[in-house]
Design a protein around this motif. Structure first.
Motif, PDB file in Angstrom:
ATOM      1  N   TYR A 141       0.825  -1.210   0.000  1.00  0.00           N
ATOM      2  CA  TYR A 141       0.000   0.000   0.000  1.00  0.00           C
ATOM      3  C   TYR A 141       0.858   1.259   0.000  1.00  0.00           C
ATOM      4  N   ARG A 142       2.149   1.127   0.229  1.00  0.00           N
ATOM      5  CA  ARG A 142       3.045   2.279   0.107  1.00  0.00           C
ATOM      6  C   ARG A 142       3.236   2.685  -1.353  1.00  0.00           C
ATOM      7  N   ASP A 143       2.765   1.847  -2.279  1.00  0.00           N
ATOM      8  CA  ASP A 143       2.852   2.179  -3.700  1.00  0.00           C
ATOM      9  C   ASP A 143       1.744   3.125  -4.140  1.00  0.00           C
ATOM     10  N   ASP A 144       0.853   3.483  -3.239  1.00  0.00           N
ATOM     11  CA  ASP A 144      -0.216   4.437  -3.542  1.00  0.00           C
ATOM     12  C   ASP A 144       0.411   5.741  -4.018  1.00  0.00           C
ATOM     13  N   PRO A 145       0.209   6.124  -5.289  1.00  0.00           N
ATOM     14  CA  PRO A 145       0.886   7.315  -5.812  1.00  0.00           C
ATOM     15  C   PRO A 145       0.310   8.621  -5.284  1.00  0.00           C
ATOM     16  N   SER A 146      -0.849   8.569  -4.637  1.00  0.00           N
ATOM     17  CA  SER A 146      -1.488   9.807  -4.205  1.00  0.00           C
ATOM     18  C   SER A 146      -0.927  10.336  -2.892  1.00  0.00           C
ATOM     19  N   VAL A 147      -0.063   9.558  -2.211  1.00  0.00           N
ATOM     20  CA  VAL A 147       0.474   9.989  -0.920  1.00  0.00           C
ATOM     21  C   VAL A 147       1.966   9.693  -0.856  1.00  0.00           C
ATOM     22  N   ASP A 148       2.628  10.354   0.060  1.00  0.00           N
ATOM     23  CA  ASP A 148       4.017  10.033   0.367  1.00  0.00           C
ATOM     24  C   ASP A 148       4.057   8.645   0.999  1.00  0.00           C
ATOM     25  N   PRO A 149       5.009   7.773   0.586  1.00  0.00           N
ATOM     26  CA  PRO A 149       5.063   6.423   1.166  1.00  0.00           C
ATOM     27  C   PRO A 149       5.060   6.422   2.685  1.00  0.00           C
ATOM     28  N   PRO A 162       0.225   4.297 -17.488  1.00  0.00           N
ATOM     29  CA  PRO A 162       0.470   5.746 -17.420  1.00  0.00           C
ATOM     30  C   PRO A 162       0.346   6.231 -15.979  1.00  0.00           C
ATOM     31  N   GLU A 163       1.089   7.263 -15.657  1.00  0.00           N
ATOM     32  CA  GLU A 163       1.077   7.783 -14.292  1.00  0.00           C
ATOM     33  C   GLU A 163      -0.255   8.458 -13.979  1.00  0.00           C
ATOM     34  N   ASP A 164      -0.751   8.177 -12.793  1.00  0.00           N
ATOM     35  CA  ASP A 164      -1.969   8.819 -12.292  1.00  0.00           C
ATOM     36  C   ASP A 164      -1.784   8.982 -10.787  1.00  0.00           C
ATOM     37  N   ASP A 165      -1.366  10.160 -10.371  1.00  0.00           N
ATOM     38  CA  ASP A 165      -1.062  10.403  -8.962  1.00  0.00           C
ATOM     39  C   ASP A 165      -2.289  10.373  -8.070  1.00  0.00           C
ATOM     40  N   SER A 166      -3.488  10.308  -8.683  1.00  0.00           N
ATOM     41  CA  SER A 166      -4.702  10.283  -7.870  1.00  0.00           C
ATOM     42  C   SER A 166      -5.262   8.871  -7.687  1.00  0.00           C
ATOM     43  N   PHE A 167      -4.642   7.877  -8.324  1.00  0.00           N
ATOM     44  CA  PHE A 167      -5.201   6.525  -8.302  1.00  0.00           C
ATOM     45  C   PHE A 167      -4.852   5.869  -6.966  1.00  0.00           C
ATOM     46  N   ASN A 168      -5.739   6.032  -5.980  1.00  0.00           N
ATOM     47  CA  ASN A 168      -5.459   5.553  -4.626  1.00  0.00           C
ATOM     48  C   ASN A 168      -6.133   4.230  -4.295  1.00  0.00           C
ATOM     49  N   SER A 169      -6.677   3.551  -5.310  1.00  0.00           N
ATOM     50  CA  SER A 169      -7.321   2.257  -5.105  1.00  0.00           C
ATOM     51  C   SER A 169      -6.435   1.168  -5.698  1.00  0.00           C
ATOM     52  N   TYR A 170      -6.182   0.109  -4.922  1.00  0.00           N
ATOM     53  CA  TYR A 170      -5.308  -0.951  -5.408  1.00  0.00           C
ATOM     54  C   TYR A 170      -5.893  -1.583  -6.664  1.00  0.00           C
ATOM     55  N   PRO A 171      -5.090  -1.889  -7.708  1.00  0.00           N
ATOM     56  CA  PRO A 171      -3.628  -1.930  -7.740  1.00  0.00           C
ATOM     57  C   PRO A 171      -2.960  -0.630  -8.149  1.00  0.00           C
ATOM     58  N   PHE A 172      -3.667   0.498  -8.021  1.00  0.00           N
ATOM     59  CA  PHE A 172      -3.146   1.836  -8.281  1.00  0.00           C
ATOM     60  C   PHE A 172      -2.994   2.151  -9.767  1.00  0.00           C
ATOM     61  N   PHE A 173      -3.686   1.392 -10.600  1.00  0.00           N
ATOM     62  CA  PHE A 173      -3.790   1.708 -12.025  1.00  0.00           C
ATOM     63  C   PHE A 173      -5.009   0.975 -12.556  1.00  0.00           C
ATOM     64  N   TRP A 174      -5.541   1.439 -13.701  1.00  0.00           N
ATOM     65  CA  TRP A 174      -6.739   0.865 -14.275  1.00  0.00           C
ATOM     66  C   TRP A 174      -6.449  -0.551 -14.784  1.00  0.00           C
ATOM     67  N   ARG A 175      -7.434  -1.441 -14.674  1.00  0.00           N
ATOM     68  CA  ARG A 175      -7.231  -2.864 -14.929  1.00  0.00           C
ATOM     69  C   ARG A 175      -6.872  -3.192 -16.371  1.00  0.00           C
ATOM     70  N   ALA A 176      -7.118  -2.280 -17.320  1.00  0.00           N
ATOM     71  CA  ALA A 176      -6.796  -2.560 -18.721  1.00  0.00           C
ATOM     72  C   ALA A 176      -5.293  -2.614 -18.963  1.00  0.00           C
ATOM     73  N   TYR A 177      -4.514  -1.962 -18.115  1.00  0.00           N
ATOM     74  CA  TYR A 177      -3.072  -1.905 -18.313  1.00  0.00           C
ATOM     75  C   TYR A 177      -2.398  -3.119 -17.696  1.00  0.00           C
ATOM     76  N   SER A 178      -1.341  -3.577 -18.342  1.00  0.00           N
ATOM     77  CA  SER A 178      -0.675  -4.800 -17.904  1.00  0.00           C
ATOM     78  C   SER A 178       0.472  -4.499 -16.944  1.00  0.00           C
TER      79      SER A 178
END
Length: 932
Positions: free
Chosen positions: A256-264, A902-918
């Protein structure tokens, strides 16, 4: 006379088809499918032939019509992917390759969605209209659905079940085609055409891995065929083995430290262990521990738990134990044979068997006891206990195993009569069986392990909650893997589906007009479709509490339907340059639904004002009988995170706040059941475009499409249900308009939501109920375009360039008749891609060949719905060398630049990116091929 094609003796049309539609370069092995004279035909010559379409070409059947034709292009665009392309692009499965097509604009649940109902199915979503609205055919015949319902709702086709070694080509028609193929051909048709009349043998070995770790792959196949004076036999055998990948093997999604919306350092972890006094509340001050102990002393006992600044025991690595790629071992065999009884009568049979053993794994299990009165603390308590890998027995100890088998068998006769008509009579059966075993807690066992036996009476505060004495020693200390296994059972689910059908097709030229012969095809079909889904009874609503499975629900069901159809097509040459195509079909259904019959038709025009330019257009109506699981599903349960609109609005919050305020986010239990009263979906689509051979070897095509679907079936959304329930209870909707709380609609909405009466959770949602219904309208318009250029040089070799592009112009939705039609293409909650592009650059010279393949997916909304993120661009490359007359080697790299989402600093829900991306990253494969 029956035209024989033994040894794949390629006609000039076939050569033109492969040259004009495909880049004529491959790093893999070419089939032994041409005579020496034909092999000397260059790609530019073939392309030139295709532009003028000589009259002596053999005729073929292209998806979208049953009339054999000498032209490659027709009134509606068809995309063709050959087996050589599949190999050159380097994808391991058919599903992976199809999902890079530009027309696949919708995203689907995939192996990242390990909590889904179909974690081992490869699914596509053509035009974003839903996976079930694309008809899948094998050699022009319907194939059995994947018997486990997608998202627990509807059946789809599993493209992973088609072994690539048996494929000759895949044809994709985008748009309505019910007048040709019947129900389900709403968004389009995928026709998988298997190898036939093959001569020679070749073996292929492909080994690969990922550079980020895990996912080792072995892919071995043997393809061959024999030809006699009156018979032919084609065969293909394939073995595919792929290693799993765990989230722990990807450092950008293992914590969960990989959440891009917050400091680890400020990341919020899942609470690994907690016990709360609910009479105090739910904040950190409500946490209680054994006498003389605190959070620090408790957290230190668990190697993966960390003390938070608020005193709680956080578990950052909770998702690391889930698989992000399944382990799979597939074995397949394919046989196709013909026998000429006479010069005008041929028998044929085909058999395709695929078997798969796979494993999946979601995140480690957890336990949350129901609210209870504890005698030690003298209060109403709740808790949460997560089990980390050392307690469970390590990674892989909680894997779900799946055994799947698909069989497709067909036998038939074909011949000619009257020297003008071909006929084909086929009887076929396609089946799919699945068996899954999943380890889960028995609710009574884990409750007793931590809570002990229930004591007499109820709590003294509300006289509503059971009385227990928590075993604090067990609860606040790690347990052993042996203790964990004693609480586990195996949940077994079986499912099967089948399609049995008979088809008779006759085609030929009716009579001559001044501009040419009038082509005709007629088809008569009869079929039966059925499925059975038998979940473990312990995961269904109403299960015996002594046997019930903790925190797992399932869906069951089963049913059958019979169908009959009669269709006819005509191709009328009005002028030398103008052809009109007409088709009509009548379908009759026999099942429990309101669907009785359907009539569909289409109309197409091809105009060639000059030899190098084709102007084309088509109009088609379509229908889809309700998916069988939408109709026959038994009552089942599910868990969903929902926002309580009623309590949120009652507290004075506005619409935006009631969609985002975490204080009103609840995890609730819901039930779902089928709806036999569903009606058929009805669609219409039209296309208009052109194909232009600009110069020798260069062609351009552009087509506009418009697909509209009425009465589309979907489950009522939980957001829609709760929004209307709140409006009915409060007397006004979210915009302040009055609502009649006594209306029949309000009676329905309020009856579907049950709320808790009394106690600490008074007024909160207890349970919701949903069911499928006919929605009003879906619509999509857009443009497809392609560019191809092939040129040969004496010194530097032969080159081929290809570019395809799809762009969505509009998407419209209306949930109920009378509602406003919403344009949602640019809606920041819509994750369908507005544009997608593919490109290929290929080269060959002497014994060397190379290609570069790439694709670009357009921008998607960011997670906080304030803007959009960057496009997604992937590059693949391959290089091949022929080392002897019979042997060749190659290397393929997928995702050359190791690109992630692609980077999305607001994506705070695991896995921290949209499911279409590998999340797989770069993959490297080496191949060896030998022909004999």
């Amino acid at each position: 006379m029956v035209v024989k094609h033994y040894g794949l003796q390629r006609s000039r049309l076939s050569a033109a088809l492969f040259a004009a539609l495909l880049v004529p370069v491959s790093t893999g092995v070419f089939a032994q499918d041409a005579t020496e004279e034909e092999a000397e035909v260059t790609s530019s010559q073939a392309a030139s032939d295709s532009a003028s379409v000589p009259t002596d070409l053999d005729k073929i059947v292209v998806t979208g019509s049953r009339i054999k034709r000498a032209e490659i292009e027709g009134p509606a665009p068809v995309t063709v992917i050959t087996s050589e392309e599949l190999e050159r692009q380097g994808f391991s499965t058919v599903a992976e390759a199809l999902n890079t097509l530009t027309q696949i604009t919708g995203s689907v649940q995939n192996e990242l969605t390990q909590n889904g109902f179909t974690p081992n199915a490869g699914v596509i979503d053509l035009r974003g209209l839903g996976p079930g609205r694309t008809l899948t055919l094998i050699n022009g015949r319907r194939a059995a659905d994947y018997p486990l319902p997608y998202n627990g709702q509807s059946n789809v086709f599993n493209f992973n079940s088609i072994p690539s070694a048996a494929i000759d080509r895949i044809e994709v028609l985008s748009g309505g085609a019910s007048a040709i193929y019947g129900s389900d051909a709403v968004a389009g048709v995928v026709n998988i055409i298997l190898k036939t009349n093959y001569e020679g043998d070749e073996v292929d070995l492909r080994l690969g891995t990922t550079t980020r770790g895990g996912g080792d792959t072995v892919n071995a196949s043997w393809v061959g065929g024999k030809v006699g004076d009156r018979w032919s036999l084609t065969y293909a055998f394939q073995y595919f083995d792929r290693e799993e990948i765990f989230a722990s093997q990807r450092d950008f999604m293992d914590s969960y430290r990989d959440d891009p919306s917050v400091d680890p350092a400020d990341a919020t972890a899942v609470i690994g262990i907690r016990l709360r006094d609910r009479l105090i509340g739910t904040g950190i001050n409500s946490y209680v521990y054994p006498t003389g102990q605190d959070g620090a002393s408790i957290c230190g006992r668990f190697s993966d738990f960390e003390l938070q600044t608020n005193g709680a025991c956080g578990y950052y690595g909770y998702p690391a134990t889930q698989q992000i790629q399944n382990a799979r071992t597939d074995r397949s065999g394919y046989l196709y044979g013909t026998f000429d009884f006479t010069d005008t009568l041929q028998g044929f049979a085909s058999l395709n068997i695929w078997q798969s053993d796979a494993t999946t794994a979601s995140a480690t299990q957890f336990w949350q006891p129901p609210l209870f009165y504890d005698t030690n603390f003298g209060s109403i308590m709740d808790g949460q206990r997560i089990f980390y890998p050392e307690e469970v027995g390590g990674f892989g100890s909680q894997q779900t195993t799946l055994e799947e088998k698909a069989i497709d068998f067909a036998v038939g006769l074909r011949g000619v009569f009257g020297e003008r008509f071909d006929w084909d009579a086929t009887v076929s059966r396609s089946t799919y069986d699945t068996h899954s075993e999943r380890p889960r807690f028995v609710a009574s066992k884990i409750n007793e392990f931590f809570l002990g036996p229930q004591q007499p009476g109820l709590d003294p505060f509300f006289n509503a909650y059971p009385v227990y004495t928590l075993n604090q020693d067990r609860y606040f200390n790690p347990i052993t893997p042996e203790e964990f296994q004693s609480l586990i059972t195996t949940v077994v689910t079986d499912a099967d589906s089948s399609v049995t059908q008979a088809n008779f097709v006759v085609s030929g030229d009716l009579f001559e007009l001044p501009a040419g012969a009038v082509g005709m095809a007629a088809t008569l079909e009869a079929g039966s479709q059925e499925y059975t889904l038998t979940p473990d009874p312990r995961i269904l609503p109403g299960a015996d509490p002594a046997d019930a499975i903790y925190n797992l629900t399932g869906t069951g069901g089963g049913g059958e339907r019979d169908r009959y159809a009669l269709g006819v097509e005509f191709s009328v040459p009005v002028l030398d340059s103008l052809t009109v195509n007409l088709a009509g079909r009548y379908d009759k259904y026999d099942d429990v639904t309101a669907v009785d019959d359907a009539v569909t038709y289409n109309f197409g025009v091809e105009w060639r004002p000059i030899d190098s330019l084709l102007l084309r257009g088509s109009y088609a109506t379509s229908f889809r009988a309700p998916d069988m699981h939408y109709v026959f599903a038994d009552e089942s349960g599910f868990f969903a995170n929902v926002y309580d609109q009623y309590n949120c609005r009652q507290d004075g919050n506005d619409a935006g706040e009631c969609r985002t305020n975490q204080d009103y986010l609840e995890n609730v239990f819901g039930t779902r059941s089928g709806n036999p009263g569903l009606e058929e979906e009805e669609g219409k689509s039209w296309t208009a475009g052109f194909v232009w051979d600009v110069i020798e070897g260069m062609s351009v095509s552009v087509d506009y499409f418009d697909i509209q679907l009425d009465q589309s079936v979907a489950d009522i959304s939980t957001e829609y249900l709760l929004r209307n329930e709140a409006a009915c209870l409060l007397g006004t909707d979210i915009d302040g308009s009055p609502v009649d709380g006594g209306s029949s609609a309000c009676q329905f909405f309020t009856s579907q939501v049950t709320r808790i009466q009394g106690g600490p959770n008074d007024g909160m949602i207890d349970q919701i109920a949903v069911l499928p219904f006919n929605q009003a309208y879906n619509g999509i318009t857009g443009i497809d375009a392609s560019f191809e250029y092939r040129f040969d040089t004496d010194r530097y070799g032969d080159f081929g360039l290809n570019l395809t592009w799809s762009h969505t112009l509009s998407q419209e939705f209306q949930e109920f008749p009378g509602d406003e039609i919403e344009e949602y293409r640019d809606d920041l909650q819509n994750f369908d891609f507005r544009s997608r592009i593919n490109w290929t650059a290929a080269w060959n010279r002497d014994d060397w060949s190379a290609s570069v393949y790439g694709y670009r997916w357009g921008s998607a909304p960011n997670w906080e719905e304030t803007g959009r993120i960057a496009p997604y661009i992937i590059w693949n490359a391959s290089l091949g060398k022929k080392i002897t007359d019979n042997a060749s080697v190659g290397v393929t790299v997928l995702n050359v630049f190791n690109k992630l989402h692609p980077e999305d600093d607001s994506f705070n829900s695991y896995p921290f990116f949209w499911r279409a991306y590998s999340p797989i990253g770069r993959q490297v494969f080496a191949s060896f091929n030998y022909k004999f």
